[in-house]
Write a protein that holds these residues in place. Structure first.
Motif, mmCIF file in Angstrom:
data_model
loop_
_atom_site.group_PDB
_atom_site.id
_atom_site.type_symbol
_atom_site.label_atom_id
_atom_site.label_comp_id
_atom_site.label_asym_id
_atom_site.label_seq_id
_atom_site.Cartn_x
_atom_site.Cartn_y
_atom_site.Cartn_z
ATOM 1 N N HIS A 227 34.544 -13.331 40.997
ATOM 2 C CA HIS A 227 33.749 -14.293 40.245
ATOM 3 C C HIS A 227 33.695 -13.920 38.765
ATOM 4 C CE1 HIS A 227 32.406 -14.999 44.348
ATOM 5 N NE2 HIS A 227 31.815 -16.107 43.958
ATOM 6 N N THR A 228 33.568 -14.915 37.927
ATOM 7 C CA THR A 228 33.160 -14.684 36.548
ATOM 8 C C THR A 228 31.645 -14.544 36.559
ATOM 9 O OG1 THR A 228 34.993 -15.962 35.614
ATOM 10 C CG2 THR A 228 33.044 -15.657 34.223
ATOM 11 N N VAL A 229 31.130 -13.399 36.113
ATOM 12 C CA VAL A 229 29.712 -13.091 36.269
ATOM 13 C C VAL A 229 29.041 -12.992 34.898
ATOM 14 C CG1 VAL A 229 28.023 -11.447 37.156
ATOM 15 C CG2 VAL A 229 30.139 -11.874 38.422
ATOM 16 N N HIS A 230 27.962 -13.727 34.747
ATOM 17 C CA HIS A 230 27.130 -13.648 33.554
ATOM 18 C C HIS A 230 25.801 -12.999 33.950
ATOM 19 C CE1 HIS A 230 29.679 -16.290 31.026
ATOM 20 N NE2 HIS A 230 30.029 -16.792 32.204
ATOM 21 N N ILE A 231 25.453 -11.926 33.269
ATOM 22 C CA ILE A 231 24.210 -11.218 33.524
ATOM 23 C C ILE A 231 23.240 -11.530 32.395
ATOM 24 C CG2 ILE A 231 23.129 -8.956 33.803
ATOM 25 C CD1 ILE A 231 25.815 -7.864 34.684
ATOM 26 N N ALA A 232 22.021 -11.890 32.753
ATOM 27 C CA ALA A 232 21.002 -12.194 31.752
ATOM 28 C C ALA A 232 19.805 -11.270 31.944
ATOM 29 C CB ALA A 232 20.559 -13.656 31.856
ATOM 30 N N GLY A 233 19.338 -10.703 30.842
ATOM 31 C CA GLY A 233 18.173 -9.832 30.883
ATOM 32 C C GLY A 233 17.556 -9.715 29.505
ATOM 33 N N ARG A 234 16.335 -9.181 29.442
ATOM 34 C CA ARG A 234 15.614 -9.132 28.173
ATOM 35 C C ARG A 234 15.948 -7.911 27.325
ATOM 36 N NH1 ARG A 234 9.447 -10.018 29.891
ATOM 37 N NH2 ARG A 234 10.098 -8.426 31.404
ATOM 38 N N ASP A 235 16.415 -6.832 27.962
ATOM 39 C CA ASP A 235 16.618 -5.563 27.260
ATOM 40 C C ASP A 235 18.085 -5.393 26.879
ATOM 41 O OD1 ASP A 235 17.256 -2.600 27.092
ATOM 42 O OD2 ASP A 235 15.074 -2.502 27.274
ATOM 43 N N THR A 236 18.364 -5.371 25.587
ATOM 44 C CA THR A 236 19.748 -5.312 25.114
ATOM 45 C C THR A 236 20.449 -4.039 25.561
ATOM 46 O OG1 THR A 236 19.158 -6.597 23.155
ATOM 47 C CG2 THR A 236 21.231 -5.376 23.070
ATOM 48 N N GLU A 237 19.754 -2.905 25.492
ATOM 49 C CA GLU A 237 20.372 -1.636 25.859
ATOM 50 C C GLU A 237 20.746 -1.614 27.339
ATOM 51 O OE1 GLU A 237 19.241 3.130 25.867
ATOM 52 O OE2 GLU A 237 18.188 1.745 24.512
ATOM 53 N N ARG A 238 19.820 -2.050 28.187
ATOM 54 C CA ARG A 238 20.128 -2.076 29.629
ATOM 55 C C ARG A 238 21.235 -3.081 29.922
ATOM 56 N NH1 ARG A 238 15.176 -2.125 33.700
ATOM 57 N NH2 ARG A 238 14.952 -4.230 32.861
ATOM 58 N N ASP B 4 33.373 -3.496 36.689
ATOM 59 C CA ASP B 4 34.743 -3.925 36.460
ATOM 60 C C ASP B 4 34.857 -5.417 36.762
ATOM 61 O OD1 ASP B 4 35.597 -1.349 35.814
ATOM 62 O OD2 ASP B 4 35.957 -0.854 37.928
ATOM 63 N N GLY B 5 35.618 -6.117 35.952
ATOM 64 C CA GLY B 5 35.832 -7.538 36.199
ATOM 65 C C GLY B 5 35.458 -8.381 35.001
ATOM 66 N N ASP B 6 35.387 -9.675 35.231
ATOM 67 C CA ASP B 6 35.083 -10.646 34.179
ATOM 68 C C ASP B 6 33.567 -10.799 34.080
ATOM 69 O OD1 ASP B 6 35.208 -12.604 32.285
ATOM 70 O OD2 ASP B 6 36.079 -14.144 33.590
ATOM 71 N N VAL B 7 32.932 -9.910 33.296
ATOM 72 C CA VAL B 7 31.481 -9.815 33.243
ATOM 73 C C VAL B 7 31.009 -9.987 31.803
ATOM 74 C CG1 VAL B 7 29.462 -8.395 33.759
ATOM 75 C CG2 VAL B 7 31.488 -8.249 35.211
ATOM 76 N N HIS B 8 29.950 -10.773 31.625
ATOM 77 C CA HIS B 8 29.425 -11.075 30.293
ATOM 78 C C HIS B 8 27.906 -10.901 30.302
ATOM 79 C CE1 HIS B 8 33.354 -13.051 29.558
ATOM 80 N NE2 HIS B 8 33.221 -13.425 30.825
ATOM 81 N N GLY B 9 27.367 -10.317 29.246
ATOM 82 C CA GLY B 9 25.931 -10.091 29.160
ATOM 83 C C GLY B 9 25.272 -11.029 28.163
ATOM 84 N N HIS B 10 24.049 -11.438 28.469
ATOM 85 C CA HIS B 10 23.294 -12.338 27.599
ATOM 86 C C HIS B 10 21.842 -11.892 27.543
ATOM 87 C CE1 HIS B 10 26.679 -15.223 27.946
ATOM 88 N NE2 HIS B 10 26.694 -14.838 29.225
ATOM 89 N N VAL B 11 21.319 -11.722 26.345
ATOM 90 C CA VAL B 11 19.900 -11.413 26.196
ATOM 91 C C VAL B 11 19.113 -12.693 26.444
ATOM 92 C CG1 VAL B 11 18.097 -10.637 24.618
ATOM 93 C CG2 VAL B 11 20.356 -9.558 24.566
ATOM 94 N N LEU B 12 18.177 -12.636 27.403
ATOM 95 C CA LEU B 12 17.425 -13.837 27.776
ATOM 96 C C LEU B 12 16.060 -13.466 28.323
ATOM 97 C CD1 LEU B 12 17.397 -16.975 28.355
ATOM 98 C CD2 LEU B 12 18.142 -16.371 30.676
ATOM 99 N N ASP B 13 15.038 -14.140 27.839
ATOM 100 C CA ASP B 13 13.733 -14.140 28.478
ATOM 101 C C ASP B 13 13.707 -15.368 29.378
ATOM 102 O OD1 ASP B 13 11.108 -14.382 29.261
ATOM 103 O OD2 ASP B 13 10.257 -14.099 27.264
#
Length: 236
Positions: A26-37, A46-55
């Motif tokens: 899967h293409t995975v988007h992770i959303a969380g409030r803490d930029t460092e984490r 490993d893989g197609d992973v993208h992070g997004h800062v989000l409340d």
């Protein structure tokens, strides 16, 4: 490839879900409030992973993120509310209210703001807890929080069909949720708790993630809450 959005995916169960979905291609988007984490989480998979800062409680930000990554095939919401445990007569109401602000309302907001951006036959998977039904003394507050989350499942499964809506209901899980306890106290508590369980073990985040991934990806499951609690409801 299917696109998954894991809200609350920077640690614990959410991170394990993101890792397993990425492992399945899967293409995975992770959303969380803490930029460092968030940065640590995306670097660890490993893989197609993208992070997004989000409340997740921010409806405008949630809608904007969902629109950018649409269509979303699997929406997984793994938020946690820590307040609300304790005997009702002694329970700080403001603490319980805050727990709802941390888990229930952001869950509802995330669902609502993502609806227009879900793919055909998409899935929504939520996380409750065994306290929703186990009748343990001292859990009326936190149990009502998790019951509220799990109470979304069946009505929304009917309302949003053919979008599938499910949840998992974990028991004791070794995740950062317990980081407020000193390591020695945590180890002693887990040993005591495991001794009361039919499985005689405390779940890992990966155990719970496997059930979430099943619900998210199996096209024949909807309106279902899977109890993955090591038999805690039976012991109670």
């Amino acid at each position: 490839m299917p696109t998954a959005l894991v809200i609350g995916g920077t640690s614990g169960v959410g991170l394990a879900v993101a890792r397993q979905l990425a492992g399945q291609g899967h293409t995975v988007h992770i959303a969380g409030r803490d930029t460092e984490r968030l940065n640590r989480a995306t670097a660890a998979i490993d893989g197609d992973v993208h992070g997004h800062v989000l409340d997740a409680a921010d409806a405008q930000a949630g809608a904007s993120l969902a629109a950018r990554i649409a269509p979303i095939h699997h929406l997984v919401i793994t938020l946690a509310g820590k307040g609300g445990a304790g005997l009702l007569g002694d329970l700080p109401i403001d603490g319980l209210r805050q727990a709802f602000e941390e888990k229930y309302w952001p869950t509802v907001t995330a669902i609502q703001t993502s609806l227009a951006h879900l793919g055909e036959n998409a899935s929504i998977t939520l996380v409750g807890a065994v306290t929703a039904r186990a009748a343990m003394p001292g859990t009326a507050g936190i149990g009502s929080l998790n019951a509220a989350v799990e109470g979304l499942v069946r009505p929304l499964a009917a309302e949003l069909a053919p979008i599938r809506v499910n949840a998992v209901s974990p028991g004791y899980v070794d995740t950062p949720w317990w980081d407020g306890l000193a390591a020695e106290d945590r180890s002693a508590f887990f040993k005591q708790a495991a001794d009361t369980l039919p499985t005689k073990r405390i779940a890992t985040a990966s155990d719970i993630a496997e059930a979430i991934v099943l619900l998210a990806t199996n096209p024949n499951i909807t309106g279902t809450v899977i109890e993955t609690d090591g038999g805690a409801r039976l012991a109670a």
